[in-house]
Scaffold this active site. Sequence first.
Site, PDB file in Angstrom:
ATOM      1  N   SER A 108       0.851  -1.184   0.000  1.00 14.83           N
ATOM      2  CA  SER A 108       0.000   0.000   0.000  1.00 14.83           C
ATOM      3  C   SER A 108       0.891   1.239   0.000  1.00 14.83           C
ATOM      4  CB  SER A 108      -0.888  -0.037   1.249  1.00 14.83           C
ATOM      5  OG  SER A 108      -1.768   1.055   1.287  1.00 14.83           O
ATOM      6  N   LYS A 109       0.349   2.383  -0.246  1.00 16.61           N
ATOM      7  CA  LYS A 109       1.106   3.636  -0.107  1.00 16.61           C
ATOM      8  C   LYS A 109       0.107   4.778  -0.031  1.00 16.61           C
ATOM      9  CE  LYS A 109       5.402   5.098  -0.036  1.00 16.61           C
ATOM     10  NZ  LYS A 109       6.595   4.389   0.468  1.00 16.61           N
TER      11      LYS A 109
END
Length: 473
Positions: A108-109
Site C-alpha cells: 500500500s502507499k
Amino acid sequence: MSTSSTNELKFRDSVDLMFNRAASFMDISPKLIEKIRVCNATYTVRFGVKLRGEVHTFTGYRAVHSEHKEPVKGGIRYSLDVNQDEVEALAALMTYKTALVEVPYGGSKGGLCIDPKAWDEEELERITRRFTFELARRDLIHPSLNVPAPDMGTGEREMAWMMDEYRRLNNTNIDNIACVTGKPVHLGGIEGRVEATGRGVQYALQEFFRHNDDKKKASLRGELDGKKIVIQGLGNVGYHAAKFLSEEDGAKIITVIERFGVVRNPKGVNIEKLKQHMLSGEPLADFQGGTVTNPDPTAICDACDILIPAAMEAAINMDNAHSIKAKVIVEAANGPVTAKADKILRDKGVFIIPDMYANAGGVTVSYFEWVKNIGHIRFGRLQRRNQEAKNRELIEALETQGGLKFTKSFKSGFIEGANEIDLVRAGLDDTMRGAYGNIKAALIAKPELEDMRTAAFYVAISDIALHYRSIGL
Ligand code: NAD
C-alpha cells in the site's frame, strides 16, 4: 520529479515495464500475472481544515496494490508532487518489496498533497489528524488491515499524531497502537526504526562486497573501505546510509547533493557535521567541510565507485544516464532510475542494486515494530538476563577449568545479553543477506534474468503467484 525528457514513461508505467520484463521469464498464466500487477484500489479524499481564518482543502490518497496478505503496508508521503500515479507505483513496489524480504504484508502507499514546510507544527497536527480520521473511517488505517509508516516529508512526529487519533477513535481495540509504525520509541515504536532504511542500505552494500562475482561485474575490487560514494539527498535515508558507510565501513562520501546545493570533498565529507549544519538553519554555502556550490544537475555524474540516489523518483533519467560514471548504483530512494535510464545503464555495465531490495530496511523494521506492538512486549525483555547469566557461566568455566584468561573488556562485551537494538539490527542484517541470496539463487537458476532488478521482481512475483495458486486462484 527531475526528469525533463517527454519520452520518459510515467512512474507507474516504469514499474510495470520492469515487472513485465521479469514476468516474461515466468511460466505463469498471463491472467494471473495481470492480477498480480494491477493496483486493487485507490482512495482519493478531499477534506477541509479551517486554518488561519479560512477553510483550506487538502487532497490525499491511499492506494492498496495487493491484499494477498494483510495488513497491507506502506508509507505516507507529504509533498506537493504527490499524485495518484505516484502512490500507485509506490504501492506496487511495496507489494514486491515485502514479498522479496519475506515480510508478511500486502502493498500500500499513501500521500498528502501538501508542502509540510508551509504550515507550522500545530497546523500540521490538525491536518494530519483530519487525514487520519478520513482514512480510519474507511479502514485504510487499521492494525490488521492497513498500517502506514513514514516516508518523504513525514517522520515519528506524524506517526505519533496518527496513532493517537486512531486510538481515540478505537479505544477498545487492544492492538490499536499497531495501526502505524515508525512511532517514537516511548509511544510504542522500536529502537532502530528511524535508522532502518539507511542501515539496510549499508547492509545491502556490505553483502554486495561479500560477492566477488558481483564486484567483478561492477569492475570493483577490495572492500568498502576507501570506496568513493556520491549521495543524493541527506534526509532520513540518505543521512543514515552515508553516516554508517563512512563512520563504520570507511567509505568516503565525496559528493553530497542536496536541494539547495552540492558539497564536495575528495577526502570525504563529515556527514554528521554537515547534517548538524543543515539542521542549524545556516546557509549551506557557509559549511566549512568541503567545496559548496549551487544546485548542480551534473553532480550526480561525478566520478565515483558508488552512487546512492536517496532523494526522489527519476533522479537518473534519459537526460543523464549516459553520463553516469558510477560503477554501482544503490537505489536507496524509490524509483530513482527510470525504466529507460535502467536500460541505458545496464547496457553500459553499471551494476544496479534495486530499490525493492536496497531500501527494504524500513519495512522490515516496521514489521518488527508491529510484531512488538501486537505482542505487547519489548524484544529481549524475557531473554536478555538469562542469556547474560549463561554467557557468564561459560566464561567462568573457561577461566577456572580451561585455564584461559580473558580481558575485562572482552568479558563485558561477550557476557552482555542482546537488547532491542541488537536484535533489530541482527534481524535486519539477516533479512538483507537472505534476500540477496534469494536474488542470486534466481539468477543462477535462470541466467537469462541477467540483472538484480529483474531477478528481484522474479522472486517477488513467484512468491505472490504461489500464494494465489495455493488458495485456488
Ligand atoms: P526525507 O524527506 O527525509 O529526505 C529527502 C531528502 O532529499 C531531503 O533532505 C531533501 O532536501 C532532499 N531532496 C529533495 N529534493 C532534492 C533534489 N532535487 N536534489 C537533492 N536532494 C533533494 O525522505 P526520506 O524518508 O529520506 O526518503 C527518501 C527516499 O527514500 C524516498 O524515495 C522514499 O520513498 C524512500 N524510502 C524511504 C523510507 C523511509 O523509511 N523513510 C523507506 C523506504 C524508501
